[in-house]
Design a protein around this motif. Sequence first.
Motif, mmCIF file in Angstrom:
data_model
loop_
_atom_site.group_PDB
_atom_site.id
_atom_site.type_symbol
_atom_site.label_atom_id
_atom_site.label_comp_id
_atom_site.label_asym_id
_atom_site.label_seq_id
_atom_site.Cartn_x
_atom_site.Cartn_y
_atom_site.Cartn_z
ATOM 1 N N GLY A 59 0.806 -1.228 0.000
ATOM 2 C CA GLY A 59 0.000 0.000 0.000
ATOM 3 C C GLY A 59 0.832 1.269 0.000
ATOM 4 N N HIS A 60 0.170 2.378 0.382
ATOM 5 C CA HIS A 60 0.821 3.690 0.364
ATOM 6 C C HIS A 60 2.110 3.703 1.185
ATOM 7 N N GLN A 61 2.088 2.967 2.287
ATOM 8 C CA GLN A 61 3.196 3.073 3.243
ATOM 9 C C GLN A 61 4.421 2.270 2.831
ATOM 10 N N LYS B 263 -14.109 2.440 10.465
ATOM 11 C CA LYS B 263 -12.705 2.592 10.847
ATOM 12 C C LYS B 263 -11.900 3.319 9.771
ATOM 13 N N ASN B 264 -11.854 2.736 8.569
ATOM 14 C CA ASN B 264 -11.049 3.324 7.499
ATOM 15 C C ASN B 264 -11.921 4.102 6.519
ATOM 16 N N GLY B 265 -11.252 4.893 5.694
ATOM 17 C CA GLY B 265 -11.978 5.690 4.713
ATOM 18 C C GLY B 265 -12.816 4.830 3.783
ATOM 19 N N ALA B 266 -12.236 3.706 3.325
ATOM 20 C CA ALA B 266 -12.956 2.858 2.376
ATOM 21 C C ALA B 266 -14.216 2.247 2.999
ATOM 22 N N ASP B 267 -14.237 2.093 4.316
ATOM 23 C CA ASP B 267 -15.473 1.607 4.967
ATOM 24 C C ASP B 267 -16.629 2.546 4.630
ATOM 25 N N VAL B 268 -16.372 3.850 4.773
ATOM 26 C CA VAL B 268 -17.495 4.780 4.625
ATOM 27 C C VAL B 268 -17.740 5.213 3.176
ATOM 28 N N THR B 269 -16.703 5.216 2.325
ATOM 29 C CA THR B 269 -17.001 5.525 0.915
ATOM 30 C C THR B 269 -17.821 4.378 0.311
ATOM 31 N N SER B 270 -17.486 3.133 0.705
ATOM 32 C CA SER B 270 -18.257 1.988 0.183
ATOM 33 C C SER B 270 -19.659 1.967 0.792
ATOM 34 N N TYR C 220 -9.166 8.698 -6.203
ATOM 35 C CA TYR C 220 -9.010 7.553 -5.298
ATOM 36 C C TYR C 220 -10.084 7.615 -4.213
ATOM 37 N N HIS C 221 -10.802 6.509 -4.032
ATOM 38 C CA HIS C 221 -11.817 6.464 -2.967
ATOM 39 C C HIS C 221 -11.619 5.259 -2.053
ATOM 40 N N GLY C 222 -10.481 4.541 -2.201
ATOM 41 C CA GLY C 222 -10.208 3.427 -1.301
ATOM 42 C C GLY C 222 -9.870 2.154 -2.047
ATOM 43 N N ALA C 223 -9.338 1.190 -1.298
ATOM 44 C CA ALA C 223 -8.928 -0.095 -1.882
ATOM 45 C C ALA C 223 -10.075 -1.095 -1.772
ATOM 46 N N LEU D 49 -17.458 12.509 -5.272
ATOM 47 C CA LEU D 49 -16.383 13.448 -5.605
ATOM 48 C C LEU D 49 -15.571 13.758 -4.361
ATOM 49 N N THR D 50 -14.302 14.090 -4.549
ATOM 50 C CA THR D 50 -13.524 14.669 -3.465
ATOM 51 C C THR D 50 -13.730 16.196 -3.523
ATOM 52 N N PRO D 51 -13.495 16.942 -2.448
ATOM 53 C CA PRO D 51 -13.835 18.376 -2.443
ATOM 54 C C PRO D 51 -13.115 19.160 -3.533
ATOM 55 N N ASP E 157 -9.958 18.163 -6.773
ATOM 56 C CA ASP E 157 -9.372 16.978 -7.396
ATOM 57 C C ASP E 157 -7.921 16.848 -6.941
ATOM 58 N N HIS E 158 -7.692 15.982 -5.939
ATOM 59 C CA HIS E 158 -6.321 15.850 -5.425
ATOM 60 C C HIS E 158 -5.679 14.582 -5.964
ATOM 61 N N GLN E 159 -5.255 14.679 -7.238
ATOM 62 C CA GLN E 159 -4.556 13.547 -7.853
ATOM 63 C C GLN E 159 -3.123 13.531 -7.332
ATOM 64 N N VAL F 293 -12.547 12.212 2.916
ATOM 65 C CA VAL F 293 -11.644 11.371 3.710
ATOM 66 C C VAL F 293 -10.257 12.001 3.812
ATOM 67 N N ARG F 294 -9.729 12.486 2.683
ATOM 68 C CA ARG F 294 -8.356 12.994 2.698
ATOM 69 C C ARG F 294 -8.292 14.470 3.129
ATOM 70 N N ALA F 295 -9.215 15.255 2.636
ATOM 71 C CA ALA F 295 -9.137 16.706 2.882
ATOM 72 C C ALA F 295 -9.816 17.112 4.194
ATOM 73 N N TYR G 6 -15.876 10.951 6.073
ATOM 74 C CA TYR G 6 -14.665 11.416 6.761
ATOM 75 C C TYR G 6 -13.853 10.203 7.217
ATOM 76 N N SER G 7 -12.541 10.399 7.365
ATOM 77 C CA SER G 7 -11.737 9.426 8.116
ATOM 78 C C SER G 7 -10.456 10.141 8.532
ATOM 79 N N LYS G 8 -9.337 9.660 8.082
ATOM 80 C CA LYS G 8 -7.993 10.201 8.331
ATOM 81 C C LYS G 8 -7.885 11.121 9.558
ATOM 82 N N ALA G 9 -8.216 12.428 9.412
ATOM 83 C CA ALA G 9 -7.826 13.408 10.437
ATOM 84 C C ALA G 9 -8.785 13.499 11.624
HETATM 85 C C1 LIG Z 1 -10.066 10.626 -0.973
HETATM 86 C C2 LIG Z 1 -9.889 9.309 -0.294
HETATM 87 N N1 LIG Z 1 -10.961 8.519 -0.128
HETATM 88 C C3 LIG Z 1 -10.864 7.320 0.487
HETATM 89 C C4 LIG Z 1 -9.658 6.863 0.931
HETATM 90 C C5 LIG Z 1 -9.573 5.516 1.579
HETATM 91 O O1 LIG Z 1 -9.228 5.643 2.914
HETATM 92 P P1 LIG Z 1 -8.599 4.400 3.699
HETATM 93 O O2 LIG Z 1 -7.223 4.191 3.137
HETATM 94 O O3 LIG Z 1 -8.574 4.853 5.115
HETATM 95 O O4 LIG Z 1 -9.498 3.235 3.480
HETATM 96 C C6 LIG Z 1 -8.518 7.650 0.786
HETATM 97 C C7 LIG Z 1 -7.213 7.193 1.261
HETATM 98 O O5 LIG Z 1 -6.181 7.701 0.955
HETATM 99 C C8 LIG Z 1 -8.640 8.908 0.150
HETATM 100 O O6 LIG Z 1 -7.581 9.700 -0.025
#
Ligand SMILES: Cc1ncc(COP(=O)(O)O)c(C=O)c1O
Length: 418
Positions: free
Chosen positions: A36-38, A128-135, A157-160, A206-208, A210-212, A243-245, A267-270
């Motif tokens: 992953g990212h890390q 817990k994670n961002g992908a939980d709530v985007t899905s 990107y909206h998650g794995a 959409l993300t707030p 476009d943070h490519q 999630v990211r912003a 929301y997630s991350k911060a």
């Molecule tokens: C915009 C956005 N949505 C969703 C996610 C997914 O979050 P998570 O990695 O916590 O599942 C990320 C993660 O980087 C993200 O940047």
Amino acid sequence: MSVAGNERGRMTSPSLDRSEALWKRAQRVIPGGVYGHQNAGAHGERHPKFLARGEGSRVWDVDGNEYVDWMCAYGPMVLGYRNSVVDRAVAEQMELGDTLSLPGEAMVEYAEALVAKTAGMDWAIFGKNGADVTSWAIDTARAQTGKSKVVKVRNAYHGARPWTIPVLPGVPPHHRDELIEVVWNDVEGLRSVFAEEGDAIACVILTPYDHQLHHAELPSEGWYRAVRSLCDEHDAVFVMDDVRAGFRFDLAGSHVYFNAAPDLVCYSKAIANGYALSAGLGVEALRPAAERIFFTGSFFFQSSAFAAASATLAEMERTDAVGTIHRIGQLLIDGLEAQAESFGEPLVSTGPAAMPSFHFGDDPEYARFKRWCDAATEQGAYLHPGHNWFVSAAHTEEDVDRTLEATERAFEELRSSG
Ligand SMILES: Cc1ncc(COP(=O)(O)O)c(C=O)c1O
């Protein structure tokens, strides 16, 4: 603390021996070493691969080298590492128990605070994670509308998860049958997608902005107005993936800062300053759909994360953390731009101050940018070559100065090596 070089920062190359030894051990028992990212193996050979600890805006790798960290754990660290207010709230909750058989008061308290704070939202759920709530948002939109197609921006990107993950091995093609990709800010393109498939579109996510990975693009005048009216006309749900912003632009939601009116916010991350929590918020009309969705996880109800999130929200408000983040981020951008100009390097800055994005204008494969980030990281400013950076409220003017010393040496190295 072991920093090679003088007091103002290191000049000589620090040892990464322990990092490399851990990497070898990891590769034997973890596919790919780190995934992953890390996976810092992809960032550059002078980047450390493992960190031992963090404090405020700084991190120390497993060899003891100190860095000003401009990644903030890929976003979660918004008040800085080991923030004492947040960590105390967590410690107090841990005295009482954390993951129990039912949720605790901390969950309801945080839901009340977050709903009251978030503009236009009437209720919240948590994962817990961002992908939980985007899905979850996609499921909710589908349950609400009885339709299945999802409109997203190309490469966003909206998650794995199979419906959105950018890397396809392991994902049968049918998972993408319901996905329609559009171009950011292309109002006419979005209009024609709705004209053709409006009867099947459950939502636009959409993300707030476009943070490519290397470039950021802000919403154009009229983009969010068009999204809102097309969703209304075609009975589709507008999902904001914050999630990211999230929490780096406005505590009421980045949709306030960017003037959008979503139906669901993710929301997630911060939101919990590094403790694992994500949140989905929605408008009243979507409450029945949310009630029908089966959404759960073994660790979703951990009280410590809610305690951390309540403390994070209160502390960010009390200290005007968002104001600090923007002020320091702008100092960093201004300093780097001036420095690049003095070296004659075409550094391009595209991201907002809270989440800066950089590349070199004459470097389409980002190879020189990667070398520059690697050299600066070696000199004590942890810079990512293929992702936006993150600013926290713990970053200071001294961190910017220290970073500019590191990047000056990186520019010198680029100049001498061509
Ligand atoms: C915009 C956005 N949505 C969703 C996610 C997914 O979050 P998570 O990695 O916590 O599942 C990320 C993660 O980087 C993200 O940047």
